[in-house]
Write an enzyme that holds these catalytic residues in place. Structure first.
Site, short mmCIF file in Angstrom:
data_model
loop_
_atom_site.label_atom_id
_atom_site.label_comp_id
_atom_site.label_asym_id
_atom_site.label_seq_id
_atom_site.Cartn_x
_atom_site.Cartn_y
_atom_site.Cartn_z
N SER A 177 0.85 -1.21 -0.05
CA SER A 177 0.25 -0.11 -0.10
C SER A 177 0.85 1.30 -0.22
O SER A 177 2.06 1.26 -0.06
CB SER A 177 -0.86 -0.14 1.11
OG SER A 177 0.00 0.30 2.34
N LYS A 178 0.38 2.36 -0.02
CA LYS A 178 1.05 3.77 -0.10
C LYS A 178 1.95 3.54 1.17
O LYS A 178 3.18 3.75 1.03
CB LYS A 178 0.26 4.75 0.18
CG LYS A 178 0.00 5.58 -1.17
CD LYS A 178 1.01 6.39 -1.39
CE LYS A 178 0.89 6.84 -2.98
NZ LYS A 178 -0.09 7.68 -3.30
N GLN A 179 1.51 3.15 2.23
CA GLN A 179 2.28 3.22 3.52
C GLN A 179 3.54 2.16 3.37
O GLN A 179 4.63 2.59 4.10
CB GLN A 179 1.48 2.57 4.72
CG GLN A 179 0.58 3.82 5.07
CD GLN A 179 -0.78 3.66 4.20
OE1 GLN A 179 -0.88 2.92 3.29
NE2 GLN A 179 -1.48 4.82 4.23
N THR A 180 3.40 1.23 2.77
CA THR A 180 4.37 0.20 2.78
C THR A 180 5.28 0.41 1.52
O THR A 180 6.02 -0.49 1.03
CB THR A 180 3.99 -1.34 2.77
OG1 THR A 180 3.06 -1.67 1.65
CG2 THR A 180 3.32 -1.76 4.01
N GLY A 181 5.24 1.54 0.76
CA GLY A 181 6.12 1.84 -0.15
C GLY A 181 5.66 1.46 -1.61
O GLY A 181 6.61 1.34 -2.50
#
Ligand code: GLU
Ligand code: ZN
Length: 315
Positions: A238-242
């Site tokens: 996801s965005k958070q995990t790059g």
């Protein structure tokens, strides 16, 4: 002779942010599987959970789909405009005695056994009357202990016992919001969807959805759950995990990577072709049989599309 019903697929993103690699896989897989059979492909915005909806996200998703050459049929359906249809389905389930109000709080359920996804398996405390009539009421659907089985075109045979693995589940929250599990069934039925191609993180929801379909007397579509992209820790990209966000002005390389992820073999030269050319290649060469039959595929982030299959369950 009666004409067999046409193929109709769909892409049903939740508008919680821009389309990234993970959601592009679901868009591309569902598009190709429908279009390669001469079918229609619909887009539905799953904004039933209004607090999670990000303003402008749906428009950003449309823009990327257009840039990628993934054109859809007919008007987009918004779940936020479908309250009457969900209410009618809920009334029907209540009328059949299959749904009941529940006032249990998260805290009161803290000691219940847990399902795979960590949510409490509801053991039916309020089945014979709510715990506290003064509290706001959620509505739960009564499940049974008959094992529910179905065949997934990618993941194979799947079996779940709703009573022991899920428990009576919420179909309308105490804040009045309808729940995805109900909304998705009503929408797939009303839109005449014949095939559901989506990420394997929803495989576990499928038995619940088939159960609701049977109670409402609507058809069950065919299911194909694609592997999802995870990072080296097994967490969904996801965005958070790059997850690299998709470059709207040059979506070609991401589309190319998504095809590789789905087990297809576009030539390296194609990676820098315009999106429409990549999609045209994919329409001519798509084969669902080449999609790896795993729940997730892992990328180390630096290997440029050298995906490794993961057989471990997701976290
Ligand atoms: N809205 C769901 C999601 O974005 C997908 C639902 C579905 O395809 O059934 O995860
Ligand atoms: Zn309760």
């Amino acid at each position: 002779m009666a004409k067999s019903p046409a193929v109709r697929g769909r892409f049903a993103p939740s508008p919680t942010g821009p389309l990234h690699f993970g959601s592009l896989i679901a868009a591309l897989g569902s598009f190709l599987e429908a279009r390669c059979q001469g079918g229609e492909w619909l887009v539905r915005i799953e904004d039933v959970d209004r607090p999670r909806t990000v303003p402008g996200a749906a428009d950003a998703i449309f823009r990327v789909l257009e840039r990628c050459g993934l054109t859809w049929d007919g008007p987009v359906l918004y779940q936020s405009r479908r309250t009457e249809a969900y209410q009618a389905a809920l009334d029907r389930l209540l009328h059949l005695g299959l749904a009941y109000p529940c006032t249990c709080t998260r805290r009161e359920l803290a000691t219940q056994p847990r399902a795979h996804d960590g949510s409490p398996i509801y053991l039916g405390h309020c089945r014979s009357g709510v715990r506290d009539p003064d509290r706001p009421q959620a509505i739960r659907l009564r499940v049974d202990d008959a094992p529910l089985t179905f065949h997934d075109a990618i993941q194979g045979d799947y079996r779940q016992c709703l009573e022991t693995e899920v428990g009576d589940f919420v179909i309308r929250r105490a804040d009045g919001c309808f729940v995805y599990q109900l909304a998705v069934v009503v929408d797939d039925a009303d839109q005449g969807i014949t095939q559901v191609v989506r990420g394997s993180d929803l495989l576990d929801s499928t038995a619940r959805q088939i159960y609701v379909q049977r109670l409402l007397g609507v058809a069950t579509p065919e299911y194909a759950h694609l592997p999802i992209a995870v990072d080296r820790y097994g967490d969904k990209l996801s965005k958070q995990t790059g997850a690299k966000s998709l470059d709207e002005n040059d979506p070609g390389p991401t589309l190319w990577s998504a095809l590789r992820f789905l087990g297809q073999s576009p030539l390296p030269e194609l990676a820098h072709a315009p999106a429409v050319e990549i999609v045209a290649w994919a329409l001519a060469h798509w084969g669902v049989a080449s999609v790896p039959t795993v729940r997730s595929r892992r990328c180390c982030g630096a290997c440029n599309g050298q995906w490794r299959n993961r057989r471990l369950p997701m976290r």
